[in-house]
Scaffold this active site. Sequence first.
Site, PDB file in Angstrom:
ATOM      1  N   HIS A   1       5.422  38.783   7.375  1.00 45.43           N
ATOM      2  CA  HIS A   1       5.286  38.155   8.688  1.00 45.43           C
ATOM      3  C   HIS A   1       6.104  36.874   8.810  1.00 45.43           C
ATOM      4  O   HIS A   1       6.676  36.597   9.871  1.00 45.43           O
ATOM      5  CB  HIS A   1       3.811  37.837   8.968  1.00 45.43           C
ATOM      6  CG  HIS A   1       2.936  39.046   8.925  1.00 45.43           C
ATOM      7  ND1 HIS A   1       1.684  39.054   8.360  1.00 45.43           N
ATOM      8  CD2 HIS A   1       3.155  40.318   9.370  1.00 45.43           C
ATOM      9  CE1 HIS A   1       1.155  40.264   8.457  1.00 45.43           C
ATOM     10  NE2 HIS A   1       2.018  41.042   9.064  1.00 45.43           N
ATOM     11  N   HIS A   2       6.162  36.084   7.724  1.00 45.27           N
ATOM     12  CA  HIS A   2       6.877  34.805   7.772  1.00 45.27           C
ATOM     13  C   HIS A   2       7.980  34.698   6.715  1.00 45.27           C
ATOM     14  O   HIS A   2       8.663  33.675   6.654  1.00 45.27           O
ATOM     15  CB  HIS A   2       5.907  33.637   7.556  1.00 45.27           C
ATOM     16  CG  HIS A   2       4.793  33.566   8.547  1.00 45.27           C
ATOM     17  ND1 HIS A   2       3.544  34.113   8.311  1.00 45.27           N
ATOM     18  CD2 HIS A   2       4.740  33.026   9.791  1.00 45.27           C
ATOM     19  CE1 HIS A   2       2.761  33.899   9.357  1.00 45.27           C
ATOM     20  NE2 HIS A   2       3.459  33.256  10.273  1.00 45.27           N
TER      21      HIS A   2
ATOM     22  N   GLN B   1      -0.718  41.740   1.419  1.00 44.27           N
ATOM     23  CA  GLN B   1      -1.531  41.923   0.220  1.00 44.27           C
ATOM     24  C   GLN B   1      -2.354  43.205   0.275  1.00 44.27           C
ATOM     25  O   GLN B   1      -2.541  43.884  -0.743  1.00 44.27           O
ATOM     26  CB  GLN B   1      -2.442  40.710   0.022  1.00 44.27           C
ATOM     27  CG  GLN B   1      -3.259  40.768  -1.265  1.00 44.27           C
ATOM     28  CD  GLN B   1      -4.047  39.498  -1.503  1.00 44.27           C
ATOM     29  OE1 GLN B   1      -3.647  38.423  -1.072  1.00 44.27           O
ATOM     30  NE2 GLN B   1      -5.162  39.607  -2.188  1.00 44.27           N
TER      31      GLN B   1
ATOM     32  N   HIS C   1      -1.422  32.387  -0.402  1.00 44.55           N
ATOM     33  CA  HIS C   1      -0.378  32.661   0.581  1.00 44.55           C
ATOM     34  C   HIS C   1       0.159  31.338   1.125  1.00 44.55           C
ATOM     35  O   HIS C   1      -0.583  30.575   1.752  1.00 44.55           O
ATOM     36  CB  HIS C   1      -0.937  33.502   1.733  1.00 44.55           C
ATOM     37  CG  HIS C   1      -1.321  34.893   1.319  1.00 44.55           C
ATOM     38  ND1 HIS C   1      -0.647  36.008   1.764  1.00 44.55           N
ATOM     39  CD2 HIS C   1      -2.297  35.348   0.494  1.00 44.55           C
ATOM     40  CE1 HIS C   1      -1.200  37.097   1.240  1.00 44.55           C
ATOM     41  NE2 HIS C   1      -2.206  36.712   0.467  1.00 44.55           N
TER      42      HIS C   1
END
Length: 216
Positions: A105-106, A144, A172
């Site tokens: 996502h990032h 994950q 994270h």
Amino acid sequence: MKSEQLQILSKKYPHLFNQLTDSENGNITSVTQFSEAVKQLIKLCGDDPERDGLLDTPFRVLKAFLEYTEGYNVDPKIHLEKTFDIHHKGLILIKDIEFYSLCEHHFSPFFGVAHIGYIPKEKITGLSKMGRLVEGYAKRFQVQERLTTQIAEAIEEELDPEGTIVVVEAKHMCMCSRGIKKAKTVTTTSSLLGIYENRPDLRAEFYSLIKTQGSK
């Protein structure tokens, strides 16, 4: 990107360049576009991509990302193909397997340990192969939850055990260093297959053992 930098990439990652003959085609064009995009990112963040400390940053970033995602180059299940016919009906536990991955996502790191347990029917595999299996799935753009499931399903498919249980614990950076900024937060995920789905006593044994500290 400099020609010598392209040579370094082509030697380390020949699968990206071994079919290219024209610098205007294929992955060489993508490499050039990526380098320019990193320069623009540096500008957007408020710095000068032409200053001394940042001149080679686009190359370093690309090389780093290719290393972070080496798991795409090989099917991780291949590490479980070598098996041994050994009579063992109890739990085999490999715990505290360190891994480093990238949140899809990032593109921010998440890292931690995986604990793997399985009860074989007929086949077992080398202990180090479990580490390679984890690394193969971790070195990708990941979440994950998927990582945990992929590890467990690969063991089920290749070893056909009585049951498989996988627990992954990770921090994270997309949560620890940005956004909500909760630096001490640890995320735990699990996947239970086979007899582990309906045997709380076997699950309790596994959870007890992964909490046990080894001898120092």
